[in-house]
Structures are given as structure tokens and as C-alpha cells.
Write an enzyme that holds these catalytic residues in place. Structure first.
Site, PDB file in Angstrom:
ATOM      1  N   CYS A  42      31.419  -3.975 -13.656  1.00 26.72           N
ATOM      2  CA  CYS A  42      32.348  -3.522 -13.180  1.00 26.72           C
ATOM      3  C   CYS A  42      32.545  -3.609 -11.670  1.00 26.72           C
ATOM      4  O   CYS A  42      33.763  -4.155 -10.922  1.00 26.72           O
ATOM      5  CB  CYS A  42      32.651  -1.833 -13.591  1.00 26.72           C
ATOM      6  SG  CYS A  42      33.397  -1.807 -14.997  1.00 26.72           S
ATOM      7  N   CYS A  59      29.392   7.332 -14.286  1.00 28.33           N
ATOM      8  CA  CYS A  59      29.508   6.146 -14.667  1.00 28.33           C
ATOM      9  C   CYS A  59      28.904   5.485 -15.804  1.00 28.33           C
ATOM     10  O   CYS A  59      29.420   4.715 -16.757  1.00 28.33           O
ATOM     11  CB  CYS A  59      29.338   5.129 -13.362  1.00 28.33           C
ATOM     12  SG  CYS A  59      30.763   5.217 -12.073  1.00 28.33           S
ATOM     13  N   CYS A  79      13.236  25.381  13.542  1.00 27.44           N
ATOM     14  CA  CYS A  79      12.419  24.354  13.937  1.00 27.44           C
ATOM     15  C   CYS A  79      13.190  23.079  14.169  1.00 27.44           C
ATOM     16  O   CYS A  79      12.453  22.246  14.786  1.00 27.44           O
ATOM     17  CB  CYS A  79      11.346  24.082  12.592  1.00 27.44           C
ATOM     18  SG  CYS A  79      10.627  25.602  12.163  1.00 27.44           S
ATOM     19  N   HIS A  80      14.246  22.891  13.793  1.00 23.14           N
ATOM     20  CA  HIS A  80      15.086  21.621  14.229  1.00 23.14           C
ATOM     21  C   HIS A  80      16.423  21.850  15.077  1.00 23.14           C
ATOM     22  O   HIS A  80      16.832  22.934  14.960  1.00 23.14           O
ATOM     23  CB  HIS A  80      15.380  20.817  12.832  1.00 23.14           C
ATOM     24  CG  HIS A  80      14.613  20.541  11.956  1.00 23.14           C
ATOM     25  ND1 HIS A  80      13.673  19.445  12.144  1.00 23.14           N
ATOM     26  CD2 HIS A  80      14.108  21.152  10.682  1.00 23.14           C
ATOM     27  CE1 HIS A  80      12.722  19.234  11.040  1.00 23.14           C
ATOM     28  NE2 HIS A  80      13.061  20.309  10.388  1.00 23.14           N
TER      29      HIS A  80
HETATM   30  C1  HEC Z   1      33.444   0.608 -16.852  1.00 25.27           C
HETATM   31  C2  HEC Z   1      33.509   0.258 -15.317  1.00 25.27           C
HETATM   32  C3  HEC Z   1      32.229   0.788 -14.660  1.00 25.27           C
HETATM   33  C4  HEC Z   1      30.816   0.865 -14.702  1.00 25.27           C
HETATM   34  C5  HEC Z   1      30.196  -0.231 -15.812  1.00 25.27           C
HETATM   35  C6  HEC Z   1      30.253   1.611 -13.764  1.00 25.27           C
HETATM   36  N1  HEC Z   1      31.324   2.161 -13.055  1.00 25.27           N
HETATM   37 FE1  HEC Z   1      30.947   3.107 -11.305  1.00 25.27          FE
HETATM   38  N2  HEC Z   1      33.057   3.525 -11.120  1.00 25.27           N
HETATM   39  C7  HEC Z   1      33.963   3.049 -12.076  1.00 25.27           C
HETATM   40  C8  HEC Z   1      35.308   3.503 -11.539  1.00 25.27           C
HETATM   41  C9  HEC Z   1      36.638   3.378 -12.470  1.00 25.27           C
HETATM   42  C10 HEC Z   1      35.248   4.460 -10.552  1.00 25.27           C
HETATM   43  C11 HEC Z   1      36.315   4.902  -9.462  1.00 25.27           C
HETATM   44  C12 HEC Z   1      36.883   4.103  -8.718  1.00 25.27           C
HETATM   45  C13 HEC Z   1      35.671   3.369  -8.058  1.00 25.27           C
HETATM   46  O1  HEC Z   1      35.497   3.754  -6.705  1.00 25.27           O
HETATM   47  O2  HEC Z   1      35.439   2.230  -8.139  1.00 25.27           O
HETATM   48  C14 HEC Z   1      33.835   4.254 -10.059  1.00 25.27           C
HETATM   49  C15 HEC Z   1      33.059   4.618  -8.877  1.00 25.27           C
HETATM   50  C16 HEC Z   1      31.740   4.288  -8.615  1.00 25.27           C
HETATM   51  C17 HEC Z   1      30.999   4.841  -7.254  1.00 25.27           C
HETATM   52  C18 HEC Z   1      32.033   5.651  -6.179  1.00 25.27           C
HETATM   53  C19 HEC Z   1      32.223   4.700  -5.018  1.00 25.27           C
HETATM   54  C20 HEC Z   1      32.865   5.541  -4.042  1.00 25.27           C
HETATM   55  O3  HEC Z   1      33.393   4.707  -2.857  1.00 25.27           O
HETATM   56  O4  HEC Z   1      32.926   6.712  -3.894  1.00 25.27           O
HETATM   57  C21 HEC Z   1      29.774   4.574  -7.320  1.00 25.27           C
HETATM   58  C22 HEC Z   1      28.996   4.796  -6.324  1.00 25.27           C
HETATM   59  C23 HEC Z   1      29.680   4.115  -8.368  1.00 25.27           C
HETATM   60  N3  HEC Z   1      30.915   3.770  -9.447  1.00 25.27           N
HETATM   61  C24 HEC Z   1      28.407   3.584  -8.953  1.00 25.27           C
HETATM   62  C25 HEC Z   1      28.321   3.018 -10.277  1.00 25.27           C
HETATM   63  C26 HEC Z   1      26.797   2.633 -10.778  1.00 25.27           C
HETATM   64  C27 HEC Z   1      25.507   2.798 -10.293  1.00 25.27           C
HETATM   65  C28 HEC Z   1      26.894   2.154 -12.150  1.00 25.27           C
HETATM   66  C29 HEC Z   1      25.946   1.613 -13.193  1.00 25.27           C
HETATM   67  C30 HEC Z   1      25.088   3.035 -13.607  1.00 25.27           C
HETATM   68  C31 HEC Z   1      28.320   2.125 -12.301  1.00 25.27           C
HETATM   69  N4  HEC Z   1      28.964   2.605 -11.239  1.00 25.27           N
HETATM   70  C32 HEC Z   1      29.067   1.690 -13.552  1.00 25.27           C
HETATM   71  C33 HEC Z   1      33.587   2.308 -13.114  1.00 25.27           C
HETATM   72  C34 HEC Z   1      32.546   1.849 -13.483  1.00 25.27           C
HETATM   73  C1  HEC Z   2       8.804  26.023  10.158  1.00 18.83           C
HETATM   74  C2  HEC Z   2       9.511  24.837  10.669  1.00 18.83           C
HETATM   75  C3  HEC Z   2      10.356  24.007   9.722  1.00 18.83           C
HETATM   76  C4  HEC Z   2      11.400  24.516   8.954  1.00 18.83           C
HETATM   77  C5  HEC Z   2      11.779  26.080   9.045  1.00 18.83           C
HETATM   78  C6  HEC Z   2      12.273  23.669   8.491  1.00 18.83           C
HETATM   79  N1  HEC Z   2      11.729  22.366   8.758  1.00 18.83           N
HETATM   80 FE1  HEC Z   2      12.082  20.362   8.405  1.00 18.83          FE
HETATM   81  N2  HEC Z   2      10.678  19.859   9.201  1.00 18.83           N
HETATM   82  C7  HEC Z   2       9.656  20.319  10.087  1.00 18.83           C
HETATM   83  C8  HEC Z   2       8.493  19.639  10.490  1.00 18.83           C
HETATM   84  C9  HEC Z   2       7.374  20.022  11.386  1.00 18.83           C
HETATM   85  C10 HEC Z   2       8.746  18.279  10.033  1.00 18.83           C
HETATM   86  C11 HEC Z   2       8.073  16.948  10.188  1.00 18.83           C
HETATM   87  C12 HEC Z   2       8.406  16.472  11.678  1.00 18.83           C
HETATM   88  C13 HEC Z   2       9.569  15.895  11.617  1.00 18.83           C
HETATM   89  O1  HEC Z   2      10.163  14.964  11.063  1.00 18.83           O
HETATM   90  O2  HEC Z   2      10.325  16.728  12.568  1.00 18.83           O
HETATM   91  C14 HEC Z   2      10.164  18.269   9.284  1.00 18.83           C
HETATM   92  C15 HEC Z   2      10.724  17.356   8.716  1.00 18.83           C
HETATM   93  C16 HEC Z   2      12.007  17.409   8.018  1.00 18.83           C
HETATM   94  C17 HEC Z   2      12.885  16.507   7.712  1.00 18.83           C
HETATM   95  C18 HEC Z   2      12.534  14.782   7.661  1.00 18.83           C
HETATM   96  C19 HEC Z   2      13.105  14.458   8.995  1.00 18.83           C
HETATM   97  C20 HEC Z   2      12.966  12.781   8.991  1.00 18.83           C
HETATM   98  O3  HEC Z   2      13.149  12.191  10.101  1.00 18.83           O
HETATM   99  O4  HEC Z   2      12.619  12.261   8.103  1.00 18.83           O
HETATM  100  C21 HEC Z   2      13.885  16.874   7.183  1.00 18.83           C
HETATM  101  C22 HEC Z   2      15.163  16.113   6.575  1.00 18.83           C
HETATM  102  C23 HEC Z   2      14.065  18.265   7.478  1.00 18.83           C
HETATM  103  N3  HEC Z   2      12.832  18.662   7.885  1.00 18.83           N
HETATM  104  C24 HEC Z   2      14.984  19.033   6.972  1.00 18.83           C
HETATM  105  C25 HEC Z   2      14.821  20.603   7.093  1.00 18.83           C
HETATM  106  C26 HEC Z   2      15.760  21.350   6.603  1.00 18.83           C
HETATM  107  C27 HEC Z   2      17.208  20.946   5.721  1.00 18.83           C
HETATM  108  C28 HEC Z   2      15.420  22.587   6.911  1.00 18.83           C
HETATM  109  C29 HEC Z   2      15.973  24.013   6.138  1.00 18.83           C
HETATM  110  C30 HEC Z   2      16.246  23.938   4.994  1.00 18.83           C
HETATM  111  C31 HEC Z   2      14.248  22.648   7.399  1.00 18.83           C
HETATM  112  N4  HEC Z   2      13.935  21.350   7.357  1.00 18.83           N
HETATM  113  C32 HEC Z   2      13.493  23.599   7.863  1.00 18.83           C
HETATM  114  C33 HEC Z   2       9.416  21.738  10.053  1.00 18.83           C
HETATM  115  C34 HEC Z   2      10.498  22.609   9.803  1.00 18.83           C
END
Ligand code: HEC
Ligand code: HEC
Length: 274
Positions: free
Chosen positions: A193, A235, A94-95
Site C-alpha cells: 500500500c 493497518c 531533574c530535567h
Molecule cells: C490496504 C492498504 C494498507 C496496508 C497494507 C497498510 N496500510 Fe498503513 N495506512 C493505510 C491507510 C488507508 C492509511 C490512512 C491514509 C494514509 O495516511 O495512508 C494508512 C496510514 C498509515 C500511517 C499513518 C501515516 C501518517 O502520516 O499519519 C502509517 C504510519 C502506516 N499506515 C503504516 C503502515 C504499516 C507499518 C503497515 C504494515 C504493517 C501498513 N501501514 C499497512 C492503508 C494500509
Molecule cells: C531523579 C531525577 C530524574 C527524574 C525524576 C526523571 N529523570 Fe529522566 N533522566 C534522569 C537522568 C539522570 C537521566 C540520564 C542522563 C540524561 O540523559 O539526562 C535521564 C534520562 C532521561 C531520558 C533519556 C534522555 C536522552 O537523551 O536519551 C528521558 C527521555 C527522560 N529521562 C525522560 C524523563 C521523563 C519523561 C521523566 C518524568 C516522567 C523523567 N525523565 C524523570 C533523571 C531523572
């Protein structure tokens, strides 16, 4: 601004006098800050997690052949083409994947039927169940990691952008409150953080600004591709706070806020992180 943080962190380490381990880190911080590749990974005062990674990790991300995330991209592409379920269809029936450029910027999105926000894995499973008559995937399964990475890859290089007004607004407010709320035995907020201390060390890691433009990400520590909600769980656990479930309302609202916070940075899925 964040480069400046790295330099400030470096200066702070000099001031406090540093251990051999920190000296190694200081050299790293200087090298990271001077890397010309950073330019593409910075938007205004936002720096992608890439900017905080070691040179080795960046090299891996930059080369699609060396990037281990591409193993999951292959899984995703395979799943996209594979006929499954009672309807005898595949996603590709479909897509056209080429038309999915930009689709990642639509999620999390308000779903009128459930009156909640849905993120991309929710939608993929709904597509599998409703349109294919196939079983849903587990949130963290290789298939789901592969499919979300394959879809996000279509937007690679595009700026992150998400809608937070209209029906999404109250959910956005909840996500923002979650980010700012202190929690857990260590009484820390995400912001403690990632806003206040980006560029500083937390144990053996340099704290990044926690941008979400590289997810799902291949993380060395996990030795696999992992979801953004897995990262939230990690985290939360680090500060001894009760984690929520992957796909929960709490984490989906948080994801919406985090997407907005990363707006302007370019999609870089599949990213590689330490
Ligand atoms: C104690 C400090 C700490 C706190 C609080 C914390 N994190 Fe983290 N987080 C980290 C560390 C360490 C990493 C790994 C290194 C980095 O990318 O910052 C990380 C990584 C991440 C990443 C990945 C970034 C990337 O580029 O891949 C995300 C997203 C993230 N944290 C979201 C959150 C969210 C949402 C919360 C709150 C629910 C949270 N963190 C709270 C320490 C913290
Ligand atoms: C029988 C046909 C059909 C199949 C199979 C199908 N889709 Fe869809 N899908 C649609 C239709 C119709 C829509 C709504 C219209 C649109 O956004 O293209 C939709 C919408 C979506 C959207 C939202 C697109 C947007 O722009 O927000 C996503 C993401 C998506 N499909 C992913 C998938 C994935 C991943 C699969 C396989 C696991 C899948 N679809 C299988 C028909 C299908």
C-alpha cells in the site's frame, strides 16, 4: 515524485472514467498537489502524510490554536511538572524540557540491559518507575500520548534522524522484513500500500507513504491522539492480519525501520490526520 503520483492517480481516474465521488477526490488531489505549504513537508522523494491530507485538515494542523493535538500537549506539560511517586519528584525536578530538542531522534534505541530496542514510551515508564517510584502509564493513555507528544514537539522542525548501525542493525533488519512481508487474509505487505500505491485511493482514503514524523497524531477518525503502534494495529487489522501488542518487540523494530524511512522529513508532532 509523490506529487507526480497524485497527478498520475488523477490521470488514471480520468482514464477509467469516474464516479461522482471520485470526481470530488480528483479535484481534491489537484488542490493538494498545488498547495504551496507542501514545500516544507517534502524531503527529496519523501512526502509527509500532511501532503495527502485535505486542505481543512492541514489548516487545523498549521494553527496551534485550532490543532486539537494541543489538548494532549497541555496534558503532557502538566504531567511533566507534576510530582508523583515515592521519591517525591517530577520530570522537571531533574530535567529542563528545553534541552530535549532532538531527543526524539534517539529512539528506538538499543538497550544493553534488556538486549532489545526501546522506544520513547518504554523509556518514559522506566523513568517513572526507577527515578520517581511512580506507576507506569498505559501505552495509549492520555498521559503517555501527552508526554510523548510534548517531548516530540521539542524537535518540531528538525529533520528526523535515527541510528540504525551497530547494535541496532539486526533489529533494523527485522523491522524492514516486517514492512516487506505479505500477511493477513488479503496477503498484503505494508509496502504494497504505502510504497507501491501511495497517492492512490484505498476505500475513502488517499494512501500516504506512511511516514512517522507526525506521531503521536490527532486522528479525526479516533477523535483523539493516538500512538504509532495503534496505527500499526489498525493497518494490520485492515488487511485481516493478526496485530501485535503496543510496545511489542515486533512493533518497536518496525518503528525503527519506519523512523529511518522517514529520515530527512521534519518532525511535525502534533500532526492532524483524517
Ligand atoms: C490496504 C492498504 C494498507 C496496508 C497494507 C497498510 N496500510 Fe498503513 N495506512 C493505510 C491507510 C488507508 C492509511 C490512512 C491514509 C494514509 O495516511 O495512508 C494508512 C496510514 C498509515 C500511517 C499513518 C501515516 C501518517 O502520516 O499519519 C502509517 C504510519 C502506516 N499506515 C503504516 C503502515 C504499516 C507499518 C503497515 C504494515 C504493517 C501498513 N501501514 C499497512 C492503508 C494500509
Ligand atoms: C531523579 C531525577 C530524574 C527524574 C525524576 C526523571 N529523570 Fe529522566 N533522566 C534522569 C537522568 C539522570 C537521566 C540520564 C542522563 C540524561 O540523559 O539526562 C535521564 C534520562 C532521561 C531520558 C533519556 C534522555 C536522552 O537523551 O536519551 C528521558 C527521555 C527522560 N529521562 C525522560 C524523563 C521523563 C519523561 C521523566 C518524568 C516522567 C523523567 N525523565 C524523570 C533523571 C531523572
Amino acid at each position: 515524485m509523490k506529487i507526480r503520483n497524485l497527478i498520475l492517480a488523477f490521470a488514471a481516474l480520468v482514464l477509467v472514467g469516474c464516479t461522482a465521488e471520485n470526481k470530488g477526490e480528483m479535484g481534491q488531489a489537484e488542490k493538494r498537489a498545488a498547495d504551496p505549504r507542501n514545500a516544507a513537508k517534502i524531503a527529496g522523494d519523501k512526502s509527509s502524510g500532511y501532503v495527502y491530507m485535505t486542505a481543512q485538515t492541514r489548516d487545523m494542523q498549521d494553527d496551534d490554536f485550532a490543532n486539537p493535538g494541543f489538548v494532549w500537549i497541555d496534558t503532557g506539560e502538566g504531567a511533566w511538572n507534576k510530582v508523583e511517586g515515592k521519591a517525591g519528584k517530577a520530570c522537571m525536578s531533574c530535567h529542563d524540557i528545553a534541552k530535549f530538542k532532538g531527543v526524539s531522534n534517539k529512539y528506538p534505541k538499543y538497550d544493553a540491559a534488556s538486549k532489545k530496542m526501546v522506544s520513547l514510551p518504554h523509556v518514559i515508564n522506566a523513568e517513572r518507575e526507577k527515578r520517581m517510584g511512580a506507576k507506569p502509564w498505559k501505552w495509549e493513555s492520555d498521559e503517555m500520548m501527552g508526554m510523548t507528544a510534548y517531548i516530540n514537539l521539542q524537535s518540531r522542525g528538525m529533520p528526523v534522524n535515527v541510528k540504525i548501525d551497530g547494535a541496532a542493525a539486526p533489529f533494523f533488519a527485522k523491522g524492514k522484513a516486517f514492512f516487506e512481508q505479505k500477511r493477513g487474509l488479503m496477503d498484503l505487505a505494508c509496502a504494497s500500500c504505502h510504497d507501491a500505491n501511495a497517492g492512490n485511493m484505498a476505500r475513502s482514503n488517499v494512501l500516504s507513504e506512511a511516514h512517522v514524523n507526525g506521531f503521536p497524531t490527532y486522528r479525526m477518525k479516533w477523535q483523539k491522539m493516538g500512538s504509532l503502534h495503534r496505527r500499526f494495529i489498525g493497518c494490520n487489522k485492515n488487511i485481516r492480519a493478526e496485530p501485535y501488542k503496543r510496545g511489542s518487540e515486533e512493533y518497536t523494530n518496525l518503528e525503527l525501520y519506519m523512523m529511518w524511512r522517514s529520515a530527512g522529513l521534519k518532525w511535525e508532532t502534533p500532526s492532524v490526520r483524517n
